[in-house]
Design a protein around this motif. Structure first.
Motif, mmCIF file in Angstrom:
data_model
loop_
_atom_site.group_PDB
_atom_site.id
_atom_site.type_symbol
_atom_site.label_atom_id
_atom_site.label_comp_id
_atom_site.label_asym_id
_atom_site.label_seq_id
_atom_site.Cartn_x
_atom_site.Cartn_y
_atom_site.Cartn_z
ATOM 1 N N ARG A 16 0.841 -1.211 0.000
ATOM 2 C CA ARG A 16 0.000 0.000 0.000
ATOM 3 C C ARG A 16 0.871 1.253 0.000
ATOM 4 O O ARG A 16 0.582 2.239 -0.688
ATOM 5 N N LEU A 19 2.214 1.826 -3.481
ATOM 6 C CA LEU A 19 1.169 2.381 -4.356
ATOM 7 C C LEU A 19 0.912 3.847 -4.040
ATOM 8 O O LEU A 19 0.615 4.633 -4.944
ATOM 9 N N HIS A 69 0.259 1.186 -10.339
ATOM 10 C CA HIS A 69 -1.184 1.357 -10.182
ATOM 11 C C HIS A 69 -1.801 0.278 -9.299
ATOM 12 O O HIS A 69 -2.819 0.508 -8.672
ATOM 13 N N ASP A 70 -1.172 -0.912 -9.307
ATOM 14 C CA ASP A 70 -1.781 -2.020 -8.581
ATOM 15 C C ASP A 70 -0.758 -3.139 -8.397
ATOM 16 O O ASP A 70 0.189 -3.253 -9.174
ATOM 17 N N ARG A 72 -1.286 -7.062 -8.399
ATOM 18 C CA ARG A 72 -2.304 -8.070 -8.680
ATOM 19 C C ARG A 72 -1.788 -9.454 -8.328
ATOM 20 O O ARG A 72 -0.589 -9.688 -8.273
ATOM 21 N N ASP A 103 4.353 -4.235 -16.430
ATOM 22 C CA ASP A 103 3.675 -5.409 -15.883
ATOM 23 C C ASP A 103 4.760 -6.423 -15.556
ATOM 24 O O ASP A 103 5.284 -7.092 -16.441
#
Length: 141
Positions: A16, A19, A69-70, A72, A103
């Motif tokens: 967190r 991010l 952004h994330d 996953r 990615d």
């Protein structure tokens, strides 16, 4: 937020912070003598960072290179050592300089002692990082 009480909670909290681009708070999760290792780093790239200050210097410009952004597909596996976890995940975002997509799949072995990250072995793919247009996982050498 109260202090994370398990390695998995501490790790999720660290994601967190990344991010949120709060690198100072992320570094504060480290033990003073914590070690970050990159076993797959090619020649000329850092393979081992010793101490919180070395980790801070490595991460300082991370948000200037990668806009995450994330995270996953985060899967955290417990080990027989209650202080050590194995994490599988994908970091998704964009390269700041080129706006190219980012990615990256990661596997990390993380050991927490006394509520701080003591060891972090980051098994990222340097070939994928080069394809994304960054030096190594987005940080400056």
């Amino acid at each position: 937020m109260s202090a994370p009480t398990s390695p998995a909670e501490l790790y999720r909290h660290s994601l967190r912070l990344l991010l949120d681009k709060d690198i100072a708070a992320w570094v504060a999760l480290w033990a003073g003598d914590g070690v970050m290792e990159f076993p797959f780093a090619p020649d000329g790239w850092p393979r081992r960072l010793e101490g919180r200050e070395a980790v801070a210097a490595y991460m300082r410009r991370y948000p200037d290179h990668i806009d995450l952004h994330d995270f996953r597909d985060v899967r955290i596996h417990q080990t027989t050592d209650p202080g050590t976890i194995v994490v599988e995940m994908r970091g998704v975002g964009r390269m700041v300089e080129t706006n190219a997509p980012f990615d990256m799949t990661y596997i990390a072995v993380v050991t927490v002692r006394n509520g701080r990250i003591a060891s972090y072995r980051d098994y990222w793919n340097p070939l994928a990082a080069q394809e994304a247009g960054t030096d190594f996982a987005g940080s400056s050498r």
